[in-house]
Design an enzyme around this catalytic site. Structure first.
Site, PDB file in Angstrom:
ATOM      1  N   CYS A 192       0.866  -1.181   0.000  1.00  0.00           N
ATOM      2  CA  CYS A 192       0.000   0.000   0.000  1.00  0.00           C
ATOM      3  C   CYS A 192       0.903   1.232   0.000  1.00  0.00           C
ATOM      4  CB  CYS A 192      -0.850  -0.034   1.266  1.00  0.00           C
ATOM      5  SG  CYS A 192      -1.895   1.412   1.508  1.00  0.00           S
ATOM      6  N   CYS A 203      -1.026   3.739  -6.436  1.00  0.00           N
ATOM      7  CA  CYS A 203      -1.901   3.156  -5.407  1.00  0.00           C
ATOM      8  C   CYS A 203      -2.137   1.728  -5.857  1.00  0.00           C
ATOM      9  CB  CYS A 203      -3.215   3.920  -5.333  1.00  0.00           C
ATOM     10  SG  CYS A 203      -4.514   3.074  -4.391  1.00  0.00           S
TER      11      CYS A 203
HETATM   12  N1  DGL Z   1      -4.050   0.690  -1.698  1.00  0.00           N
HETATM   13  C1  DGL Z   1      -3.700   1.921  -1.064  1.00  0.00           C
HETATM   14  C2  DGL Z   1      -2.444   2.527  -1.737  1.00  0.00           C
HETATM   15  O1  DGL Z   1      -1.676   1.829  -2.355  1.00  0.00           O
HETATM   16  C3  DGL Z   1      -4.706   3.009  -0.901  1.00  0.00           C
HETATM   17  C4  DGL Z   1      -6.035   2.796  -0.339  1.00  0.00           C
HETATM   18  C5  DGL Z   1      -6.478   3.759   0.742  1.00  0.00           C
HETATM   19  O2  DGL Z   1      -6.769   4.942   0.484  1.00  0.00           O
HETATM   20  O3  DGL Z   1      -6.553   3.273   1.849  1.00  0.00           O
HETATM   21  O4  DGL Z   1      -2.193   3.702  -1.632  1.00  0.00           O
END
Ligand code: DGL
Length: 267
Positions: free
Chosen positions: A77, A187
């Site tokens: 993430c 993301c």
């Molecule tokens: N999957 C997360 C990232 O790579 C973002 C999701 C969120 O906003 O929690 O930034």
């Protein structure tokens, strides 16, 4: 790292189902390793929260994974990486790998046009991304594009269709006079809607994510620290956990993983 058991699983964390896009590449290059995936679908999105809160939530999630027993940790993430990676590296003795937007391959392709970085508002605001952008600023026109709202649709399993494409169109309005060479997916949710992004930006635009780079970095760290599993044991196991609604999230994660593993992409 001699006291770490190399037979333990690798922990993979995301604020939701997005880290499944990273997990697919981890499984591709480390098929015999065991993985434990945790998606905090209860508290998502992290990207529109303040950084302190995202850090606390990330630490609580990592504690959950540590209790299960892990030999390495992947923060799959970008947002949680920006908020907590320094703290995690100071705190933990196991290898920790994080995510960052793959600006390098986008800039080094040397194509004409701007490089757009789609990410959460927090990722784009934090120091980690800003120092990365500073490094490449001279070599390309880099446009950070915050994409609030996209993660929520993906969490509902909406990967294409009018709603997703309308939001992508709306988010891309500030770019309408720009010639774009590539879009960096900053993301881990966004590779799950890569087809919709490609449709909106057009076939000529390169869509780049950093997932395979992260997977390779983990492999290097496991090898370097003598933590790779013995070869020849066959396919590893996968366990999936969530702080959200298990009945909904776990089948969605399995489906997304199958879809990503079946995608034909160069490794
Ligand atoms: N999957 C997360 C990232 O790579 C973002 C999701 C969120 O906003 O929690 O930034």
């Amino acid at each position: 790292m001699e006291n770490i058991d190399r037979n333990l699983a690798i922990g993979v964390f995301d604020s939701g189902v997005g880290g499944i896009s990273v997990l697919a590449d981890l499984i591709r290059i480390l098929p015999e390793e065991d993985f434990i995936y945790l998606g905090d679908c209860l508290n998502i999105p992290y990207g529109t929260k303040d950084v302190e809160e995202a850090r606390k939530l990330t630490i609580a999630a990592v504690e959950f994974l540590l209790e299960k027993g892990i030999k390495a940790l992947v923060i799959a993430c970008n947002t949680a990486t920006s908020a907590a990676i320094t703290h995690l590296r100071d705190w933990l003795e196991i290898p920790v790998v994080g995510m960052e937007p793959a600006l390098k391959p986008a800039v080094e392709s040397g194509e004409d046009g701007s490089v757009v970085v789609m990410a959460t508002p927090m990722t784009l605001r934090e120091r980690k991304f800003n120092s990365l952008m500073e490094k490449y600023r001279e070599r390309a026109d880099i446009i950070p594009l915050p994409c609030p709202g996209l993660v929520e649709l993906i969490e509902e399993g909406k990967l294409e269709g009018e709603e997703v494409e309308n939001l992508l169109e709306q988010l891309s309005l500030p770019l309408k006079d720009k010639r774009i060479s590539s879009v960096v997916l900053g993301c881990t949710h966004y590779p799950l809607i890569k087809d919709a992004i490609q449709r909106v930006y057009g076939e000529d635009v390169r869509i780049i994510d950093g997932n395979m780079g992260t997977a390779r970095q983990l492999k290097r760290l496991l090898d370097k620290n003598g933590l790779s599993i013995d070869k020849g044991r066959g396919k590893g196991n996968l366990q999936i956990f969530t702080f959200g609604d298990e009945g909904k999230v776990i089948p969605l994660c399995r489906l997304l993983l199958d879809t990503m593993l079946n995608r034909k992409e160069d490794i």
